[in-house]
Design an enzyme around this catalytic site. Sequence first.
Site, short mmCIF file in Angstrom:
data_model
loop_
_atom_site.label_atom_id
_atom_site.label_comp_id
_atom_site.label_asym_id
_atom_site.label_seq_id
_atom_site.Cartn_x
_atom_site.Cartn_y
_atom_site.Cartn_z
N GLU A 196 -4.24 4.44 6.20
CA GLU A 196 -3.99 4.23 4.77
C GLU A 196 -4.56 5.42 3.98
O GLU A 196 -4.02 5.82 2.97
CB GLU A 196 -4.70 2.93 4.34
CG GLU A 196 -4.52 2.61 2.88
CD GLU A 196 -5.24 1.35 2.47
OE1 GLU A 196 -4.94 0.27 3.02
OE2 GLU A 196 -6.10 1.44 1.58
N SER A 222 -10.64 0.84 3.58
CA SER A 222 -9.88 0.53 4.80
C SER A 222 -9.24 1.81 5.31
O SER A 222 -8.47 2.45 4.58
CB SER A 222 -8.77 -0.47 4.51
OG SER A 222 -9.31 -1.62 3.91
N ARG A 259 0.82 -1.23 0.00
CA ARG A 259 0.00 0.00 0.00
C ARG A 259 0.85 1.27 0.00
O ARG A 259 0.51 2.27 0.64
CB ARG A 259 -0.96 0.04 1.19
CG ARG A 259 -1.90 -1.13 1.29
CD ARG A 259 -2.97 -1.11 0.19
NE ARG A 259 -3.93 -2.17 0.43
CZ ARG A 259 -3.80 -3.41 -0.06
NH1 ARG A 259 -2.79 -3.73 -0.85
NH2 ARG A 259 -4.70 -4.32 0.20
P1 FAD Z 1 -8.04 10.04 -4.55
O1 FAD Z 1 -8.74 9.70 -3.28
O2 FAD Z 1 -8.62 11.11 -5.39
O3 FAD Z 1 -6.51 10.43 -4.22
C1 FAD Z 1 -5.75 9.61 -3.38
C2 FAD Z 1 -4.33 10.18 -3.29
O4 FAD Z 1 -3.69 10.04 -4.56
C3 FAD Z 1 -4.29 11.68 -2.98
O5 FAD Z 1 -3.15 11.93 -2.19
C4 FAD Z 1 -4.15 12.33 -4.34
O6 FAD Z 1 -3.50 13.59 -4.29
C5 FAD Z 1 -3.28 11.32 -5.08
N1 FAD Z 1 -3.55 11.30 -6.52
C6 FAD Z 1 -4.72 10.93 -7.12
N2 FAD Z 1 -4.56 10.98 -8.47
C7 FAD Z 1 -3.30 11.41 -8.72
C8 FAD Z 1 -2.55 11.66 -9.92
N3 FAD Z 1 -3.07 11.47 -11.14
N4 FAD Z 1 -1.27 12.08 -9.79
C9 FAD Z 1 -0.71 12.26 -8.57
N5 FAD Z 1 -1.38 12.03 -7.40
C10 FAD Z 1 -2.65 11.61 -7.48
N6 FAD Z 1 -7.75 0.45 -2.15
C11 FAD Z 1 -7.06 -0.69 -2.38
O7 FAD Z 1 -5.83 -0.67 -2.53
N7 FAD Z 1 -7.70 -1.89 -2.44
C12 FAD Z 1 -9.03 -2.01 -2.28
O8 FAD Z 1 -9.58 -3.11 -2.36
C13 FAD Z 1 -9.78 -0.82 -2.01
N8 FAD Z 1 -11.12 -0.88 -1.81
C14 FAD Z 1 -11.81 0.27 -1.51
C15 FAD Z 1 -13.18 0.18 -1.26
C16 FAD Z 1 -13.92 1.32 -0.97
C17 FAD Z 1 -15.39 1.20 -0.70
C18 FAD Z 1 -13.27 2.58 -0.93
C19 FAD Z 1 -14.05 3.83 -0.65
C20 FAD Z 1 -11.90 2.68 -1.16
C21 FAD Z 1 -11.15 1.52 -1.45
N9 FAD Z 1 -9.78 1.55 -1.67
C22 FAD Z 1 -9.08 0.41 -1.96
C23 FAD Z 1 -9.06 2.85 -1.63
C24 FAD Z 1 -9.14 3.64 -2.98
O9 FAD Z 1 -10.18 3.18 -3.77
C25 FAD Z 1 -7.83 3.55 -3.76
O10 FAD Z 1 -6.76 4.03 -3.00
C26 FAD Z 1 -7.90 4.33 -5.08
O11 FAD Z 1 -6.75 4.08 -5.85
C27 FAD Z 1 -8.05 5.84 -4.87
O12 FAD Z 1 -8.33 6.43 -6.12
P2 FAD Z 1 -8.91 7.90 -6.23
O13 FAD Z 1 -8.86 8.29 -7.66
O14 FAD Z 1 -10.23 7.97 -5.56
O15 FAD Z 1 -7.81 8.70 -5.40
P1 NAP Z 2 -10.56 -10.39 4.47
O1 NAP Z 2 -10.80 -11.36 3.38
O2 NAP Z 2 -11.53 -10.31 5.62
O3 NAP Z 2 -9.09 -10.60 5.06
C1 NAP Z 2 -8.62 -9.80 6.14
C2 NAP Z 2 -7.19 -9.40 5.85
O4 NAP Z 2 -6.41 -10.57 5.81
C3 NAP Z 2 -7.06 -8.70 4.53
O5 NAP Z 2 -6.84 -7.36 4.78
C4 NAP Z 2 -5.91 -9.40 3.82
O6 NAP Z 2 -4.76 -8.59 3.66
C5 NAP Z 2 -5.51 -10.52 4.74
N1 NAP Z 2 -5.55 -11.81 3.99
C6 NAP Z 2 -6.65 -12.57 3.76
N2 NAP Z 2 -6.29 -13.69 3.08
C7 NAP Z 2 -4.96 -13.60 2.88
C8 NAP Z 2 -4.01 -14.45 2.24
N3 NAP Z 2 -4.36 -15.62 1.68
N4 NAP Z 2 -2.73 -14.05 2.19
C9 NAP Z 2 -2.35 -12.89 2.74
N5 NAP Z 2 -3.20 -12.04 3.37
C10 NAP Z 2 -4.49 -12.39 3.45
O7 NAP Z 2 -10.41 -8.90 3.86
P2 NAP Z 2 -11.51 -7.88 3.35
O8 NAP Z 2 -11.53 -6.72 4.26
O9 NAP Z 2 -12.79 -8.59 3.02
O10 NAP Z 2 -10.86 -7.40 1.98
C11 NAP Z 2 -10.66 -8.29 0.91
C12 NAP Z 2 -9.56 -7.78 0.03
O11 NAP Z 2 -9.93 -6.49 -0.51
C13 NAP Z 2 -8.23 -7.57 0.76
O12 NAP Z 2 -7.17 -7.92 -0.10
C14 NAP Z 2 -8.23 -6.10 1.07
O13 NAP Z 2 -6.92 -5.55 1.09
C15 NAP Z 2 -9.02 -5.49 -0.10
N6 NAP Z 2 -9.73 -4.29 0.34
C16 NAP Z 2 -9.00 -3.15 0.51
C17 NAP Z 2 -9.64 -1.98 0.89
C18 NAP Z 2 -8.85 -0.71 1.01
O14 NAP Z 2 -9.44 0.35 1.13
N7 NAP Z 2 -7.55 -0.76 0.96
C19 NAP Z 2 -11.00 -1.96 1.12
C20 NAP Z 2 -11.69 -3.14 0.98
C21 NAP Z 2 -11.06 -4.31 0.57
P3 NAP Z 2 -4.53 -7.56 2.43
O15 NAP Z 2 -5.37 -6.38 2.79
O16 NAP Z 2 -3.08 -7.31 2.53
O17 NAP Z 2 -4.95 -8.22 1.18
#
Ligand code: FAD
Ligand code: NAP
Length: 339
Positions: free
Chosen positions: A335, A239, A165
Amino acid sequence: MQFFENYSLFPFNTFHINVKARLLARLQHETDVSSLLQSAEFKNSGRRLWLGGGSNVLFTGDFDGLVVKNELKGRSIVEETDQHVILKVGSGEDWHETVRFAIENNWSGIENLSLIPGTIGAAPMQNIGAYGVELKDVFHELEAVNLTTGKNQTFKNQDCEFGYRTSIFKTKLKDNMFIESVSLKLSKVPHFNLSYRPLHDFFKDTDIANITLKDVSDAVIQIRESKLPDPKDIGNGGSFFKNPTLGQMPGKMFLEKYPEAPYYQNEDGSFKIPAAYLIQECDWKGKRVGDAGVHHLQPLVLVNHGNASGTDILNLAKSIQKSVFEKFHIKLEPEVNIF
Ligand code: FAD
Ligand code: NAP
């Protein structure tokens, strides 16, 4: 280039925080980038924020500076062989729409990343990941403008310093680059990654030889929708915290003390502990302080029940960090990007 004063950011952040930007500009054409960089408004703006879909930001007050809303579009194939394609995508394109586009064309690599909100340009920022796949696994290169020199730069995979991340754009080059386009290397030969338990369980009675990219994407969507709140229904930023990583020794000591705790061992021997478990054990799941709350199904997600301010959400996050530290001696790191 048009600039808007005191512009509401309410529709531009998934936490639904009601704040304003002192100045806002919308980037819609590639040529807008150079016009913007040359403008007096940009040069005198003070604070700046490049905003995509606003799904990974928390505003704790009005933004006293310039917000640039990125709406740069376009997708093109820049290389194609029997085995793969390299797809170049404008940074303002929607991530999930791009996943759908790949699936329609039978290109694999990003199907596990279905339904992640936001833009292509933000994906490298935190090396988005889900269900065992990260952006870095398909990333080819990106083009960015260096905001100090005004020069264009190309970043290959190894230049981005991708980590869990995180990337160089969130660390050394924070606030110094605007990402204009991202190129993805997608496979024409499907390689399914069903290692995460919910996905594995979903397909346990299915002959893997018969599944398609769309089946995997549909499964991911179904699993996500069953436990994650949709920002359309309730404000959230996904998250709120990263899953903490404990080194080998601290990890072993933690697991001796809490043998029931879930964990995943990383390749380097360190341990990833789900932050959701730590928060739940501190009794925060489903709790609410005013309109700021902890989601009742996924405690890693903080929600805005209606009229929470960014500060309300941040105060709740701080209380959670304090409880987790007092109980487990583990520091949870946000995050979400906080402004
Ligand atoms: P923004 O929120 O608009 O920006 C995020 C940051 O990036 C800010 O600091 C901004 O300045 C910078 N930025 C954006 N665009 C640019 C650009 N073109 N150049 C330079 N800087 C830039 N994330 C995960 O990794 N995995 C997931 O599974 C996941 N699930 C999510 C589920 C939900 C319901 C929500 C709400 C979020 C989730 N996220 C997840 C987080 C988010 O979706 C990601 O981080 C996504 O990439 C953010 O994109 P955005 O365009 O909305 O970024
Ligand atoms: P989950 O399945 O309940 O699992 C809980 C956590 O355990 C996850 O965060 C995941 O880490 C870790 N995990 C599960 N299985 C794993 C494996 N086989 N090996 C290594 N790590 C494992 O998680 P969840 O909340 O429903 O989310 C599912 C996936 O979507 C995850 O990968 C999560 O990162 C992603 N997600 C991200 C966001 C965000 O905003 N960043 C929001 C929603 C969902 P990791 O997070 O490192 O994968």
